[in-house]
Write an enzyme that holds these catalytic residues in place. Structure first.
Site, short mmCIF file in Angstrom:
data_model
loop_
_atom_site.label_atom_id
_atom_site.label_comp_id
_atom_site.label_asym_id
_atom_site.label_seq_id
_atom_site.Cartn_x
_atom_site.Cartn_y
_atom_site.Cartn_z
N MET A 36 -5.94 -7.53 7.87
CA MET A 36 -5.52 -6.66 8.97
C MET A 36 -6.50 -5.48 9.08
O MET A 36 -7.51 -5.45 8.40
CB MET A 36 -4.08 -6.22 8.74
CG MET A 36 -3.09 -7.37 8.90
SD MET A 36 -1.40 -6.89 8.56
CE MET A 36 -1.43 -6.64 6.78
N GLY A 95 -8.15 -7.41 3.55
CA GLY A 95 -9.09 -7.55 4.65
C GLY A 95 -8.57 -8.29 5.87
O GLY A 95 -9.28 -8.41 6.87
N ARG A 122 -2.66 -1.63 -6.51
CA ARG A 122 -1.86 -2.83 -6.26
C ARG A 122 -2.17 -3.82 -7.37
O ARG A 122 -3.18 -3.71 -8.06
CB ARG A 122 -2.19 -3.44 -4.90
CG ARG A 122 -3.63 -3.89 -4.74
CD ARG A 122 -3.93 -4.35 -3.33
NE ARG A 122 -5.35 -4.68 -3.16
CZ ARG A 122 -5.92 -4.93 -2.00
NH1 ARG A 122 -5.20 -4.88 -0.89
NH2 ARG A 122 -7.20 -5.22 -1.92
N LYS A 163 0.83 -1.21 0.00
CA LYS A 163 0.00 0.00 0.00
C LYS A 163 0.87 1.26 0.00
O LYS A 163 0.66 2.18 -0.80
CB LYS A 163 -0.94 0.01 1.20
CG LYS A 163 -1.95 1.16 1.17
CD LYS A 163 -2.84 1.15 2.39
CE LYS A 163 -3.72 -0.07 2.44
NZ LYS A 163 -4.77 -0.05 1.40
N TYR A 201 15.25 -33.66 -13.23
CA TYR A 201 13.81 -33.67 -13.46
C TYR A 201 13.07 -33.72 -12.13
O TYR A 201 13.64 -34.04 -11.08
CB TYR A 201 13.40 -34.88 -14.33
CG TYR A 201 13.57 -36.23 -13.66
CD1 TYR A 201 12.57 -36.76 -12.84
CD2 TYR A 201 14.73 -36.98 -13.85
CE1 TYR A 201 12.73 -37.99 -12.22
CE2 TYR A 201 14.90 -38.20 -13.24
CZ TYR A 201 13.89 -38.71 -12.43
OH TYR A 201 14.05 -39.93 -11.81
N ARG A 203 -4.11 2.71 7.98
CA ARG A 203 -4.30 1.45 7.28
C ARG A 203 -3.03 0.60 7.33
O ARG A 203 -1.93 1.12 7.35
CB ARG A 203 -4.66 1.69 5.80
CG ARG A 203 -5.92 2.51 5.57
CD ARG A 203 -6.07 2.80 4.08
NE ARG A 203 -7.17 3.70 3.79
CZ ARG A 203 -8.39 3.31 3.40
NH1 ARG A 203 -8.65 2.03 3.28
NH2 ARG A 203 -9.33 4.19 3.14
N CYS A 250 10.79 -37.83 -6.86
CA CYS A 250 9.52 -38.49 -7.18
C CYS A 250 8.54 -38.47 -6.03
O CYS A 250 7.44 -39.02 -6.13
CB CYS A 250 9.75 -39.92 -7.64
SG CYS A 250 10.51 -40.99 -6.40
N HIS A 280 -15.42 -8.57 0.14
CA HIS A 280 -14.43 -9.46 0.74
C HIS A 280 -14.57 -10.88 0.20
O HIS A 280 -13.58 -11.52 -0.18
CB HIS A 280 -14.60 -9.46 2.27
CG HIS A 280 -13.70 -10.44 2.97
ND1 HIS A 280 -14.14 -11.69 3.36
CD2 HIS A 280 -12.40 -10.37 3.30
CE1 HIS A 280 -13.14 -12.33 3.93
NE2 HIS A 280 -12.07 -11.55 3.91
N SER A 284 16.75 -41.07 -7.38
CA SER A 284 15.48 -40.35 -7.33
C SER A 284 15.15 -40.13 -5.85
O SER A 284 15.11 -41.08 -5.07
CB SER A 284 14.37 -41.15 -8.00
OG SER A 284 13.16 -40.43 -7.96
#
Length: 961
Positions: free
Chosen positions: A108, A106, A347, A27, A884, A97, A864, A469, A797
Site C-alpha cells: 500500500m 510495500g 512489527r 503499524k 487423521y 502511512r 485424503c 523490497h 475418508s
C-alpha cells in the site's frame, strides 16, 4: 456514543496498545505500544480500519464526522512538537502511512513530508538553517504526492517513472551520481519541473493547502487497500478484503538533514538465517523510502557505531527492549535527525522458513517463549523452505571454473534456482503460466511486481540491500533472491541485461538460462544441477548424519514439540513402497490413500490391464486379471512391509477404464497383437468406452458393481499380501476403501465382495489379519446419507477433491479461467481446490461426521484429498473431530505443525472460556524474561524426531484424487 475514529500516540503515552491490531493495524498498534513503553516515537495519530470501511461504503469518500476528530488530533501533535500545521514560520510536516492488521510490506501507499508548499518550504529552510534539506524534502513530497495521490504512473511497462526520468536528467546535467549530491538550485528546479509534469500529464495543479493535501493523502492510502498489488498480495497470503487498512499520520523527523542524519531498517535477529545478531542497514542523509526502495545500496548496521556510537548504543538498547517485550524477532524502522534517534515502526519481522525455525527453537531454549509458543510461531508452509534444493557443489564449481560465474550480490533469499531470464513482472507471470521456470531480473523491484515475483523461481536486482523490497518479499514468499548486484545494467526496451565481469561485459537476453545461489549471493550463467537440502539429505537421501546437520536438528526438535501437542494423526497418500519409505521418514502414522490405479502403470502391468479392459468374454477378463494379481500382491506386500504395522488405506479401482487405454497408434497396434484382434476392433472398443463426462461416469464403486471380478482380484491381492507380510512378522492393518459411494446399497454390494474374498484367503492360508472396510465420502449424497452408509462402513475418508467438484459443480481440470476470475473479483476468497470451502463442502463434512458417528460411535474419520496438507484445512479437520489427515509425503511436516497449532489454539480458547481442563500443565512453559538476553543454547545433539528413509526413495507422482 459515536465510535472513536482516531487514536493518538506520542509524548510517552498512547490511547492504543499492541493488542489493538484489528482496529489500529499493525503499524498503529506498534507505534502506540512503543509510546507506552518509553521508546522515542515522533507523535501522531492513527485513523482506524473502521473508517476505511466507512470510506468504501460511502463510495470512496471520507466521512464528514472524521474532520472534527482529525483537526483535534492535529492540534495534539502541534502541542507536542511546538510546530504548526501549515505555519510558514515553523511548519509541522507529517507522514501518511498505511497499516493493515497483517503486515503487507510495500503493498500500500505512503506519503512523506506532507504540509510543504511554496510558503512552508521557506520556513522549514530557515528553521533548519539548511535550504538544501528543505528543497530536497519538497521535491520528494511533490513526486510522492503525484504518484500516490494523483496517480501519475509510467504509460508502458518498459517506461520508467516520469519523476525518475526528470531526476536522472538533472543529475546528468550536474555531473553527479546520487540525488544527495545535487545543489539546492537543482532541487528548486526539480520542484517546478515535477509540478509542470503533473499539470501536463494529469491536467491538475499541485495543491498548495496543507489540509487539502492531508485529506487527499488519507483517501489515497485508503484507496491503496484495493490497488492491484495489494489485492494480489491478499490473494497470495489469504488476507480478507473486509479487513481494510488503518492510516497513521505522524510528525516527520528527517534523516536527510545532512551528514549528521540518516535512516535505516533493522531486525533484532537475522531474518535470512535466524542467527542471533542485530541485522540491518542504514543510509546517511536519506529518508526511509530510500532504504526500502533500494535506490542506494546502504551500509551495514554494524558500521553504525563507527559513525554515531551513542546512537548505536541507543538502538541496541531498543533492540533488546523490543525483543524482550514482544518476545519475537522485530523489524524496526528508525531515523536519526541531527544525532537524535527516533523509531518509526516495529512489527514482527518477515523471515525465511530457515530463520523461522531457528528463531522459534532458540527463543524456546532461551526461555524467552515456551515450547508451545515456539510451535505457534512458525507458519506451517515455511517448513517447505527447509526442503528446497541447493546447487550441487561440483556442478557449481565447474560452472565458475568454466567462466560462467557472472557476479555477486547480497544473499537475500537462500536456496538455489535456475530459470529463463525475464525483465517484467507481467512476463514472469505469463511464462510461468505456460510452464516455464523464470528468474525475474530488475534494476530494483517495486510492489507492482508482486504477481511476477510470486510466479518466478527467484529474483535478482542491481540495487537494494537486505531490507529492500525484493529482499523482504523473498523472505516472506520463500523465494531465492539476490539483491544489490551492482554489476548489472538493464536495457528494458532491448530486453537485455549486461553484466560487468572480470573478463569484460556479458550481454544476456530475455529467455537465456540463469542460475542464482541465494545463499552465497552468486549469479551463474546457464542451468545448474541441484542437490538436496540439509533436511532432505538426512531424512531421504542419506549420507548426512543428524549430528552434522544443525538445521535438521532444529527442524526435528520443533516437530517433536508439535507432535506432543497435536491430537490429529497424520498419514500419507502413497502408492508405492519407495513413497511409503519417504512418508515414514517424514513422520507418517499410516497411509491414508493408496491409489491402486497408479500401480497399473509400472513395468509389465499396463499390458494385462489393457487386455482386461478390452476383453470380450468373462473368461478373457479373468485371464487378464490373473496376470495382474501377482504384481498387485507384490506392490501391496511392499507397502505393508514399509509401513511396519501402521494402517494402510487402499482404494479400489477408481478412474473410468478408458483412461488406461492407448491413444497413440503404436500402443493401439500393440494391444491388438496382445489380444489377437484387429486394430480397427481395438479402436472401436476404445471409442465405445469414451465418456462425455467421465468424472461422473462409469467409475469408482460403479465399475466394481458392473465388473465384480476387478474388486475380487484387488481384494485377493490385498489379503494375500497381508498374510505374506504377517508371516514375515509384520503387523498389518489393511483398510479397504470403496470410492464414489452415494448409496449404502452400493457399499453393501462391494463390501460383500471384499469380505467374501477375505474369508476365502484366510481359509486357504490358515491365517487371519484384522481389516476394515469403509468408503470415501466424495459426493454430496454420500455425506447426506452418512448415517445409513455407516451401518456398513467401518471408516469414512473424505475425498475432498471430488467432493469439492461435485458440491460446486466445478471441474478442477476445466475451470481454470472461471476460478481465476472468481478469485480476482473476490467472489471466492480462496481456491476451493487448495483450501476446503468450509461453508459449503465443510457443511457436508459436518453432516457426514454427525450422521456417521450417530450410527457407529467409534467410526474412524479422515481426509485424503489434497486438502490434507493445507494448514487451514487441517485446522478445520481438527475442529470437526476427524481422527487423521492424509497428504503427500512432502507435505507431512506442514500437516504435523498445522495439526499442533490447531490443538494449541483450541486449548487457548478453552482456557479463555474458563475451562480448567485446558489449563493442564504442558512442557516448556515460558519463564519471565531476564534483564539481559541469554545466549542461545544451541541444540548440538537434539533428539531425532523422525527416522531416516533409505537411500534411493523416489518422489510421488502427481496426485489425481
Amino acid at each position: 456514543m459515536a465510535a472513536k475514529r482516531i487514536y493518538a500516540f506520542g509524548g510517552g503515552r498512547a490511547e492504543g496498545n499492541k493488542d489493538m491490531k484489528d482496529l489500529l493495524g499493525g503499524k498503529g498498534a506498534g507505534l502506540a505500544e512503543m509510546s507506552n513503553i518509553g521508546i522515542p516515537v515522533p507523535p501522531g495519530f492513527t485513523i482506524t480500519t473502521e473508517v476505511c470501511a466507512e470510506y468504501y461504503k460511502a463510495g470512496q469518500k471520507l466521512p464528514k464526522a472524521l474532520e472534527p476528530e482529525l483537526k483535534a488530533a492535529l492540534r495534539k501533535v502541534e502541542a507536542l512538537t511546538g510546530k504548526g500545521f501549515g505555519d510558514p514560520s515553523d511548519p509541522l510536516l507529517v507522514s501518511v502511512r498505511s497499516g493493515a492488521r497483517a503486515s503487507m510490506p510495500g503493498m500500500m501507499d505512503t506519503v512523506l513530508n506532507l504540509g510543504l508548499n511554496d510558503a512552508t518550504v521557506a520556513g522549514l529552510a530557515a528553521r533548519a538553517s539548511n535550504p538544501r534539506f528543505a528543497w530536497d524534502s519538497y521535491r520528494r513530497f511533490v513526486a510522492m504526492f503525484g504518484d500516490v495521490v494523483l496517480g501519475l504512473k509510467p504509460e508502458r511497462k518498459e517506461d520508467r517513472d516520469p519523476f525518475e526520468v526528470i531526476l536522472d536528467a538533472k543529475k546528468h546535467a550536474h555531473g553527479v551520481k546520487y540525488d544527495k549530491d545535487l545543489p539546492v538550485e537543482a532541487l528548486r528546479e526539480l520542484v517546478a519541473e515535477f509540478k509542470a509534469e503533473i499539470r501536463r500529464r494529469k491536467g491538475v495543479e499541485f495543491p498548495e493547502a496543507p489540509y487539502e493535501q492531508l485529506l487527499a493523502a488519507i483517501g489515497a492510502v485508503f484507496r491503496s487497500w484495493n490497488n492491484d498489488r495489494a489485492i494480489a498480495y491478499r490473494q497470495l497470503n489469504g488476507i480478507p478484503a473486509e479487513w481494510g487498512t488503518a492510516v497513521s499520520v505522524q510528525s516527520m523527523v528527517f534523516g536527510n538533514m545532512g551528514d549528521d542524519s540518516g535512516t535505516g531498517v533493522a531486525f533484532t535477529r537475522n531474518p535470512a538465517t535466524g542467527e542471533d545478531e542485530f541485522y540491518g542497514e542504514f543510509l546517511v542523509n536519506a529518508q526511509g523510502e530510500d532504504v526500502v526502495a533500494g535506490i542506494r545500496t546502504p551500509q551495514k548496521i554494524s558500521e553504525l557505531k563507527e559513525r554515531w556510537p551513542e546512537v548505536a548504543r541507543q538502538l541496541e538498547d531498543a533492540r533488546e527492549t523490543l525483543e524482550r517485550h514482544y518476545r519475537d524477532m522485530q523489524d524496526i524502522e528508525f531515523t536519526i535527525e541531527r544525532g537524535r534517534l527516533y523509531l518509526l515502526q516495529t512489527r514482527s519481522g518477515k523471515r525465511t522458513g530457515l530463520a523461522a525455525v531457528r528463531i522459534a527453537v532458540e527463543m524456546a531454549e532461551e526461555r524467552l517463549i515456551g515450547r508451545d509458543e515456539a510451535v505457534l510461531r512458525v507458519e506451517p508452509e515455511a517448513l517447505n523452505h527447509l526442503l528446497r534444493p541447493v546447487f550441487d557443489a561440483e556442478a557449481k564449481a565447474a560452472a565458475v571454473k568454466g567462466g560462467r560465474g557472472l557476479a555477486k550480490g547480497l544473499p537475500a533469499g537462500p536456496g538455489a534456482a535456475s530459470g529463463k531470464l525475464v525483465f517484467f513482472a507481467q512476463d514472469a507471470a505469463a511464462w510461468h503460466a505456460r510452464g516455464e521456470p523464470v528468474i525475474l531480473a530488475r534494476h530494483e523491484t517495486s510492489p507492482e511486481d508482486i504477481r511476477g515475483m510470486a510466479a518466478a523461481e527467484g529474483f535478482l536486482t542491481a540495487f537494494g540491500g537486505m531490507t529492500s523490497h525484493a529482499a523482504l518479499v523473498a523472505r516472506q514468499m520463500g523465494k531465492v533472491a539476490i539483491v544489490g548486484c551492482g554489476a548489472l545494467e538493464f536495457d528494458y526496451h532491448a530486453r537485455t541485461m549486461t553484466v560487468e565481469t572480470a573478463g569484460g561485459a556479458k550481454v544476456l537476453k530475455e529467455g537465456d538460462w540463469l542460475s542464482i545461489d541465494g545463499t552465497a549471493g552468486e549469479v551463474i550463467e546457464g542451468r545448474l544441477d541441484t542437490r538436496p537440502s540439509e533436511v532432505m539429505a538426512v531424512l531421504v537421501e542419506g549420507g548426512l548424519e543428524p549430528k552434522d546437520a544443525p538445521t535438521y536438528q532444529r527442524f526435528a526438535k520443533l516437530l517433536s514439540w508439535a507432535d506432543a501437542a497435536r491430537r490429529l494423526r497424520v498419514r500419507a497418500n502413497a502408492d508405492q513402497p519407495d513413497q511409503a519409505r519417504v512418508a515414514v521418514a517424514f513422520g507418517a502414522q499410516g497411509i491414508g490413500l493408496c491409489r491402486t490405479e497408479h500401480m497399473f502403470f509400472g513395468e509389465g502391468k499396463i499390458g494385462p490391464m489393457r487386455e482386461m479392459i478390452v476383453a470380450e468374454t468373462h473368461e478373457d477378463r479373468r485371464k487378464a486379471l490373473a496376470k495382474l494379481l501377482p504384481v498387485q500382491r507384490e506392490d501391496f506386500r511392499g507397502l505393508f512391509l514399509e509401513m511396519a504395522g501402521r494402517p494402510v488405506t487402499i482404494r479400489t479401482l477408481d478412474p473410468p477404464l478408458h483412461e488406461f487405454l492407448p491413444h497413440e497408434e503404436q500402443g493401439i497396434a500393440q494391444l491388438a497383437r496382445d489380444t489377437g484382434r484387429t486394430v480397427e476392433e481395438i479402436r472401436a472398443q476404445i471409442a465405445d468406452l469414451v465418456e462425455s463426462n467421465p468424472m461422473l461416469g462409469h467409475r469408482g464403486c460403479r465399475l466394481g458393481i458392473s465388473h465384480p471380478e476387478i474388486t475380487e482380484m484387488q481384494a485377493r491381492a490385498i489379503f494375500e499380501a497381508a498374510c505374506d507380510a504377517a508371516e514375515q512378522g509384520v503387523k498389518v492393518e489393511p483398510e479397504v476403501m470403496i470410492p464414489l459411494v452415494a448409496s449404502v446399497k452400493e457399499l453393501d454390494d462391494q463390501a460383500g465382495v471384499v469380505r467374501r474374498v477375505a474369508e476365502d484367503v484366510f481359509a486357504r492360508r490358515g491365517r487371519k489379519v484384522r481389516y476394515l472396510v469403509g468408503t470415501m465420502i466424495e459426493v454430496p449424497r454420500g455425506a447426506l446419507t452418512a448415517a445409513e452408509i455407516a451401518r456398513t462402513a467401518e471408516f469414512f475418508s473424505f475425498g475432498t477433491n471430488d467432493l469439492t467438484q461435485t458440491t460446486f459443480g466445478l471441474s478442477r481440470d476445466d475451470t481454470g479461467p472461471v476460478l481465476q476470475t472468481y478469485l480476482a473479483k473476490e467472489i471466492l476468497p480462496v481456491d476451493p481446490f487448495v483450501s476446503v470451502d468450509q461453508d459449503g463442502v465443510g457443511a457436508l463434512m459436518k453432516i457426514a461426521v454427525a450422521g456417521g458417528r450417530a450410527t457407529r460411535p467409534g467410526l474412524k474419520l479422515g481426509i485424503c484429498g489434497e486438502h490434507g496438507g493445507d494448514p487451514a484445512s487441517v485446522e478445520f479437520c481438527h475442529r470437526i473431530g476427524l481422527d487423521y489427515v492424509s497428504c503427500s509425503p512432502y507435505r507431512l511436516p506442514i500437516a504435523r505443525l498445522a495439526a499442533a497449532q490447531a490443538a494449541l489454539r483450541e486449548r487457548a480458547q478453552e482456557s479463555k472460556a474458563g475451562d480448567g481442563s485446558a489449563k493442564r500443565a504442558r512442557n516448556g512453559k515460558a519463564k519471565p524474561a531476564r534483564a539481559a538476553k541469554a545466549s542461545p543454547r544451541r541444540a548440538r545433539n537434539a533428539a531425532i524426531a523422525v527416522p531416516r528413509a533409505r537411500k534411493g526413495a523416489g518422489r510421488r507422482p502427481r496426485a489425481r484424487a
